[in-house]
Design a protein around this motif. Structure first.
Motif, PDB file in Angstrom:
ATOM      1  N   TYR A  18       1.159  -1.588  -0.073  1.00 51.37           N
ATOM      2  CA  TYR A  18      -0.383   0.363   0.009  1.00 51.37           C
ATOM      3  C   TYR A  18       1.108   0.966   0.291  1.00 51.37           C
ATOM      4  O   TYR A  18       1.696   1.294   0.606  1.00 51.37           O
TER       5      TYR A  18
ATOM      6  N   ILE B 296      -3.358   4.731  -1.255  1.00 56.14           N
ATOM      7  CA  ILE B 296      -4.427   5.567  -0.957  1.00 56.14           C
ATOM      8  C   ILE B 296      -4.211   6.688  -0.359  1.00 56.14           C
ATOM      9  O   ILE B 296      -3.441   7.397  -0.615  1.00 56.14           O
TER      10      ILE B 296
ATOM     11  N   LEU C  35      -8.072   3.025   8.342  1.00 60.20           N
ATOM     12  CA  LEU C  35      -7.787   2.352   7.111  1.00 60.20           C
ATOM     13  C   LEU C  35      -7.707   0.392   7.463  1.00 60.20           C
ATOM     14  O   LEU C  35      -8.988   0.327   6.515  1.00 60.20           O
ATOM     15  N   PHE C  36      -8.386   0.349   7.938  1.00 62.82           N
ATOM     16  CA  PHE C  36      -7.934  -1.352   8.162  1.00 62.82           C
ATOM     17  C   PHE C  36      -9.155  -1.590   9.401  1.00 62.82           C
ATOM     18  O   PHE C  36      -9.151  -0.657  10.309  1.00 62.82           O
TER      19      PHE C  36
ATOM     20  N   LEU D  40      -8.541  -3.876   4.493  1.00 61.98           N
ATOM     21  CA  LEU D  40      -8.296  -2.827   4.039  1.00 61.98           C
ATOM     22  C   LEU D  40     -10.042  -1.772   3.403  1.00 61.98           C
ATOM     23  O   LEU D  40     -11.064  -3.120   3.118  1.00 61.98           O
TER      24      LEU D  40
ATOM     25  N   VAL E  34     -12.098   3.299   1.990  1.00 55.69           N
ATOM     26  CA  VAL E  34     -10.864   3.635   2.227  1.00 55.69           C
ATOM     27  C   VAL E  34     -10.863   4.007   0.122  1.00 55.69           C
ATOM     28  O   VAL E  34     -10.722   3.524  -0.387  1.00 55.69           O
TER      29      VAL E  34
ATOM     30  N   VAL F 198      -9.484   4.960  -2.831  1.00 60.80           N
ATOM     31  CA  VAL F 198      -8.201   3.730  -3.535  1.00 60.80           C
ATOM     32  C   VAL F 198      -8.402   4.102  -5.082  1.00 60.80           C
ATOM     33  O   VAL F 198      -8.692   4.834  -5.581  1.00 60.80           O
TER      34      VAL F 198
END
Length: 206
Positions: A49, A96, A104-105, A111, A115, A117
């Motif tokens: 990421y 991201i 974020l997670f 993920l 979020v 992306v």
């Protein structure tokens, strides 16, 4: 005349300290840059990421990241593939939006779906060396371990069938080179983020 170029990053556009994206920590990240210039299929993290500047990332096809490895857009890859064969491995990455400050997670380290992306980029590992280093016309130091030591003047020799669209050489594995045709195709497509430095080439001697 045959031409070849070293490919490097455009450092003039980023608002951050010369980086467009910063990676999130992962196992063996300190060795990743060395692994990428090797020819072996080393073990990859489950996912890589980056937190990226989304004002820049959609516009730039060859972003400079904190890993300092070649990250290419799908557009670059399509152009290079259209020009000829070369051996490579793609490592997909997830960009991201760096302005997203919520979690974020989730609890399973996945993920979160909300979020923002961008999945249009991959790290490219070139899986073969092209034997085009001109030992007669290059100026370099001898080395007992490496193929050559420090190179003061780099000269490549044109192979019989011309240069691949993108390639590395064992004598300077840290550099990426592209052919004249690849440079022109990237420029024609208005690919951004690339800087091209011409390398001296000696003609093919059959």
């Amino acid at each position: 005349m045959e031409k070849v170029y070293k490919l490097s990053w455009d450092l003039s556009h980023s608002g951050d300290p010369e980086k467009d994206a910063f990676h999130l920590p992962f196992k063996n990240e300190n060795e990743f840059g060395v692994d990428i210039i090797s020819l072996r299929e080393f073990e990859l993290p489950e996912q890589i990421y980056f937190q990226a500047n989304f004002n820049l990332i959609p516009k730039y096809d060859y972003p400079l990241t904190s890993l300092e490895v070649p990250v290419v857009s799908k557009r670059i890859l399509e152009i290079l593939n259209s020009l000829g064969d070369f051996s490579f491995r793609l490592i997909p990455v997830i960009m991201i939006d760096d302005t997203y400050f919520s979690e974020l997670f989730d609890a399973n380290n996945r993920l979160n779906s909300n979020v923002p992306v961008n999945t249009s980029y991959s790290i490219i590992q070139i899986m073969s060396y092209t034997e085009v280093f001109d030992y007669e016309n290059s100026i370099f130091e001898e080395d007992f371990i490496l193929p050559v030591g420090h190179i003061d003047k780099l000269v490549l020799k044109k192979p019989q069938n011309g240069f691949p669209p993108i390639f590395r050489i064992q004598e300077k594995a840290s550099e990426i080179f592209i052919s004249k045709e690849a440079k022109e195709a990237l420029e024609l497509a208005n690919i951004k983020g690339c800087v091209f430095e011409e390398v001296e080439v000696t003609p093919y001697e059959g």
